[in-house]
Motif scaffolding. Structure first.
Motif, PDB file in Angstrom:
ATOM      1  N   ILE A   1      -6.255 -10.657  -0.405  1.00 38.90           N
ATOM      2  CA  ILE A   1      -7.111 -10.030   0.609  1.00 38.90           C
ATOM      3  C   ILE A   1      -6.340  -8.955   1.371  1.00 38.90           C
ATOM      4  O   ILE A   1      -6.842  -7.852   1.613  1.00 38.90           O
ATOM      5  CB  ILE A   1      -7.665 -11.092   1.569  1.00 38.90           C
ATOM      6  N   VAL A   2      -5.110  -9.266   1.739  1.00 35.67           N
ATOM      7  CA  VAL A   2      -4.293  -8.298   2.482  1.00 35.67           C
ATOM      8  C   VAL A   2      -3.937  -7.107   1.600  1.00 35.67           C
ATOM      9  O   VAL A   2      -3.965  -5.951   2.056  1.00 35.67           O
ATOM     10  CB  VAL A   2      -3.030  -8.974   3.039  1.00 35.67           C
TER      11      VAL A   2
ATOM     12  N   LYS B   1      -5.130   1.109   4.117  1.00 34.09           N
ATOM     13  CA  LYS B   1      -5.548   1.343   5.501  1.00 34.09           C
ATOM     14  C   LYS B   1      -4.407   1.058   6.462  1.00 34.09           C
ATOM     15  O   LYS B   1      -4.191   1.797   7.432  1.00 34.09           O
ATOM     16  CB  LYS B   1      -6.752   0.456   5.835  1.00 34.09           C
ATOM     17  N   LEU B   2      -3.678  -0.015   6.212  1.00 37.25           N
ATOM     18  CA  LEU B   2      -2.552  -0.356   7.083  1.00 37.25           C
ATOM     19  C   LEU B   2      -1.459   0.703   7.013  1.00 37.25           C
ATOM     20  O   LEU B   2      -0.872   1.076   8.048  1.00 37.25           O
ATOM     21  CB  LEU B   2      -1.990  -1.719   6.677  1.00 37.25           C
ATOM     22  N   TYR B   3      -1.186   1.207   5.816  1.00 36.92           N
ATOM     23  CA  TYR B   3      -0.158   2.246   5.681  1.00 36.92           C
ATOM     24  C   TYR B   3      -0.580   3.530   6.397  1.00 36.92           C
ATOM     25  O   TYR B   3       0.243   4.193   7.036  1.00 36.92           O
ATOM     26  CB  TYR B   3       0.107   2.534   4.203  1.00 36.92           C
ATOM     27  N   ARG B   4      -1.848   3.891   6.280  1.00 33.15           N
ATOM     28  CA  ARG B   4      -2.310   5.115   6.954  1.00 33.15           C
ATOM     29  C   ARG B   4      -2.199   4.993   8.467  1.00 33.15           C
ATOM     30  O   ARG B   4      -1.898   5.970   9.155  1.00 33.15           O
ATOM     31  CB  ARG B   4      -3.753   5.425   6.557  1.00 33.15           C
TER      32      ARG B   4
ATOM     33  N   SER C   1       7.134   1.954   6.862  1.00 30.76           N
ATOM     34  CA  SER C   1       8.245   1.226   7.477  1.00 30.76           C
ATOM     35  C   SER C   1       7.743   0.085   8.345  1.00 30.76           C
ATOM     36  O   SER C   1       8.219  -1.055   8.244  1.00 30.76           O
ATOM     37  CB  SER C   1       9.100   2.193   8.306  1.00 30.76           C
ATOM     38  N   ALA C   2       6.783   0.360   9.222  1.00 29.32           N
ATOM     39  CA  ALA C   2       6.281  -0.665  10.147  1.00 29.32           C
ATOM     40  C   ALA C   2       5.598  -1.804   9.392  1.00 29.32           C
ATOM     41  O   ALA C   2       5.790  -2.981   9.717  1.00 29.32           O
ATOM     42  CB  ALA C   2       5.314  -0.034  11.149  1.00 29.32           C
ATOM     43  N   VAL C   3       4.805  -1.468   8.383  1.00 30.72           N
ATOM     44  CA  VAL C   3       4.102  -2.501   7.617  1.00 30.72           C
ATOM     45  C   VAL C   3       5.096  -3.366   6.851  1.00 30.72           C
ATOM     46  O   VAL C   3       4.940  -4.594   6.766  1.00 30.72           O
ATOM     47  CB  VAL C   3       3.080  -1.867   6.656  1.00 30.72           C
ATOM     48  N   THR C   4       6.129  -2.743   6.302  1.00 29.66           N
ATOM     49  CA  THR C   4       7.133  -3.509   5.559  1.00 29.66           C
ATOM     50  C   THR C   4       7.891  -4.460   6.479  1.00 29.66           C
ATOM     51  O   THR C   4       8.141  -5.623   6.125  1.00 29.66           O
ATOM     52  CB  THR C   4       8.114  -2.557   4.860  1.00 29.66           C
TER      53      THR C   4
ATOM     54  N   ASN D   1       4.846  -0.006  -5.148  1.00 32.53           N
ATOM     55  CA  ASN D   1       4.249   1.222  -5.670  1.00 32.53           C
ATOM     56  C   ASN D   1       4.039   2.244  -4.558  1.00 32.53           C
ATOM     57  O   ASN D   1       4.325   3.438  -4.729  1.00 32.53           O
ATOM     58  CB  ASN D   1       2.917   0.908  -6.347  1.00 32.53           C
ATOM     59  N   GLN D   2       3.560   1.794  -3.404  1.00 38.88           N
ATOM     60  CA  GLN D   2       3.296   2.719  -2.306  1.00 38.88           C
ATOM     61  C   GLN D   2       4.588   3.281  -1.719  1.00 38.88           C
ATOM     62  O   GLN D   2       4.633   4.438  -1.286  1.00 38.88           O
ATOM     63  CB  GLN D   2       2.498   2.006  -1.210  1.00 38.88           C
ATOM     64  N   ILE D   3       5.641   2.488  -1.697  1.00 41.82           N
ATOM     65  CA  ILE D   3       6.923   2.968  -1.191  1.00 41.82           C
ATOM     66  C   ILE D   3       7.484   4.080  -2.073  1.00 41.82           C
ATOM     67  O   ILE D   3       7.974   5.107  -1.583  1.00 41.82           O
ATOM     68  CB  ILE D   3       7.927   1.806  -1.100  1.00 41.82           C
TER      69      ILE D   3
END
Length: 441
Positions: A87-88, A94-97, A102-105, A148-150
Motif C-alpha cells: 500500500i505504501v 506522491k511522498l517523494y514529490r 532523502s526525507a522519505v528514506t 529505482n527512484q533513488i
C-alpha cells in the motif's frame, strides 16, 4: 564505468526508438556524482532487504520461540507486513514529490527500525500486528521501488548498469543479515538484538541520505549520465509512448501485462525460495543446504550484473526478462527431475533458479523506462512493485499448502515435492506469456 561510457555512443532505444547513433559528452569523466548515488542506493538496499525482506522469516521463528504464539498468528503478521508495504509503495511517488527522496528514506529507516523492535517487544497479538504497520511502511521506503527512484533521475542510457549495481545490495543484504539476525538473537535475545540493529540502521541510512541523497541532479546543475550541459538528450522511451494520466494507465495493455509478468514471476520465486532450504536438507544436510542457498544468492548477483552491464542498449527488454524466466524454469525442472535424491541435478537447479532471482526485480523497471513516458515511469514502477508485493505476500502460504497436500502421498525423498517445483515452473511460464503478449501488442 566502461560499459556506461560505451553506452553513450550506442543506439538509445529499440525497435525504432531514437536515432541510430548519437554521441554525447560527459562533463567530468570518471567523476559523475550519480555513481555515488548508486553506492548510496546499494547501502539502502542492504539494510532495506536485510530488515524488511530477509528478516521476517527469522522474526517469525523468534516470536514463536519467545511468546509461544501459533504459527498461523505470526504468519498473518508476516503477510500483513508485506501487504502494508504494498500500500505504501503505491503512494511513494506522491511522498517523494512532497518531501523528497532523502526525507522519505530517513523516515523509512526510522519506521523499519521501530517496527522490527515492535516485533521483538510485542506482549500481545494486537501489538505485533501494530508493529507490522511500521515495519511494512519502512520496508516500502527502502525496497525495490525506492531504489529505482533513488537511481533513475541520475541515469538514462547507463540505467541498466546503475540499477544492477544498486539492486545487488538486496542480495548482499540477504548474505549479511540472515546469519547476522540468527547470531544476534542467539547472543542477545530478540528484544535486545532488534533495537540494536535498528539503531545502526537508522544512523547509517540517515548519514547516507544527508550526505548523498539530499540533492537532485537539477540542484547540482548536472544532467543524467554526466552529460555536458547543452548536449541534446537522446529520447529513450518508445516513440509510441503516450502520457497515461489517471485511470488511463489501468487500461493500458503494456502496463497490465508488465504488472502481471512481474507479479507472477515474483510469486513463483518467493514461494519457492521460502521452502527451498527445507526441501534441500533431506538430500544435502543443513550445512550443505545453507551453502547451496548461498550459491543461489551468488548466482543472483552474477545474473543481475551481467544483464545490467551487457544488455545492448537497443535490446527488447521483455525478451531479456523472458530469457531470465526461462533459465529459472530450467532450474525448477532440474529440481523436479532430481526427485529429492539426485544431488548434482539439485545443485544445477538451484544455480539456474538463482541466476534469475535478481533480474525479476531489476528488469521490470527497465522495461517501464522504454515503454512509458518519463513522467509516467515513477508511477508505473511504484504500482507494478506494489501489486507484485501484494501478490507474493501470499506465495509462501500457497506453496506451503501444496507441500501439505503433497505430504499425503508417498515419495522416495522428503525433498521431492514435485508439485512445488512444477507449480513454480508453471507460474513463471505464465509470467513469460504475459510479457510476450504485451510485446506483441
Amino acid at each position: 564505468m566502461l560499459e556506461a561510457e560505451r553506452q553513450r555512443d550506442m543506439c538509445a532505444g529499440s525497435g525504432g526508438r531514437g536515432p541510430a547513433r548519437a554521441t554525447t559528452a560527459q562533463a567530468k569523466p570518471g567523476a559523475f556524482y550519480g555513481w555515488r548515488v548508486v553506492g548510496a542506493a546499494f547501502i539502502v538496499a542492504i539494510f532495506g532487504w536485510g530488515l524488511g525482506f530477509y528478516g521476517p522469516p527469522v522474526y517469525l521463528h523468534a516470536v514463536r520461540e519467545l511468546r509461544g504464539w501459533s504459527l498461523a498468528l505470526v504468519s498473518v503478521a508476516v503477510t500483513a507486513h508485506f501487504l502494508i508495504g504494498a500500500i505504501v509503495v503505491a503512494n511513494l511517488p506522491k511522498l517523494y514529490r512532497r518531501f523528497g527522496v532523502s526525507a522519505v528514506t530517513k523516515a523509512g529507516a526510522i519506521s523499519l527500525g521501530a517496527g522490527v523492535t515492535g516485533w521483538a517487544v510485542a506482549q500481545a497479538p494486537w501489538q505485533l500486528l501494530a508493529a507490522t504497520l511500521l515495519s511494512g511502511a519502512g520496508w516500502a521506503a527502502m525496497g525495490a521501488a525506492a531504489v529505482n527512484q533513488i537511481v533513475s533521475p541520475w541515469f538514462i542510457r547507463a540505467r541498466p548498469a546503475a540499477l544492477s549495481m544498486a539492486y545487488n545490495g538486496a542480495s548482499v543484504g540477504g548474505i549479511v543479515f540472515s546469519p547476522l539476525w540468527v547470531a544476534a538473537i542467539a547472543l542477545m535475545s530478540f528484544p535486545l538484538a532488534a533495537p540494536a540493529i535498528g539503531v545502526v540502521t537508522v544512523l547509517t541510512i540517515w548519514l547516507v541520505a544527508d550526505l548523498t541523497l539530499a540533492k537532485t541532479p537539477r540542484q547540482m546543475g548536472l544532467l543524467p549520465d554526466g552529460d555536458a550541459i547543452g548536449v541534446a538528450a537522446i529520447p529513450f522511451a518508445s516513440t509510441s509512448a503516450k502520457p497515461l494520466p489517471g485511470s488511463r494507465l489501468w487500461r493500458d495493455p503494456k502496463f497490465l501485462t508488465l504488472s502481471a509478468g512481474m507479479a507472477l514471476g515474483l510469486f513463483a520465486q518467493i514461494g519457492l525460495i521460502a521452502h527451498l532450504f527445507s526441501l534441500l536438507v533431506p538430500a544435502l544436510g543443513a550445512q550443505s543446504a545453507g551453502l547451496a542457498m548461498g550459491a543461489a544468492t551468488a548466482a543472483a548477483i552474477l545474473g543481475r550484473t551481467l544483464v545490467g552491464w551487457l544488455m545492448p542498449a537497443g535490446a527488447d527488454r521483455r525478451l531479456v526478462a523472458c530469457a531470465s524466466y526461462g533459465v529459472q524454469i530450467a532450474g525448477s525442472i532440474a529440481c523436479l527431475a532430481a526427485a529429492g535424491t539426485n544431488i548434482p541435478l539439485l545443485l544445477v537447479g538451484v544455480i539456474l533458479f538463482g541466476a534469475g532471482i535478481g533480474n525479476a526485480t531489476s528488469l521490470p523497471p527497465l522495461i517501464a523506462q522504454v515503454e512509458f513516458t518519463k513522467e509516467d515511469v515513477p508511477r508505473v514502477v511504484a504500482l507494478i512493485v506494489a501489486m507484485a508485493q501484494g501478490g507474493y505476500a501470499f506465495a509462501p502460504a500457497a506453496f506451503g499448502l501444496m507441500r501439505e497436500l503433497a505430504s499425503r502421498e508417498t515419495f522416495e525423498s522428503a525433498g521431492a515435492a514435485p508439485y512445488v517445483f512444477a507449480a513454480a515452473a508453471l507460474v513463471q511460464g505464465l509470467a513469460m506469456a504475459a510479457l510476450l503478449v504485451g510485446r506483441r501488442r
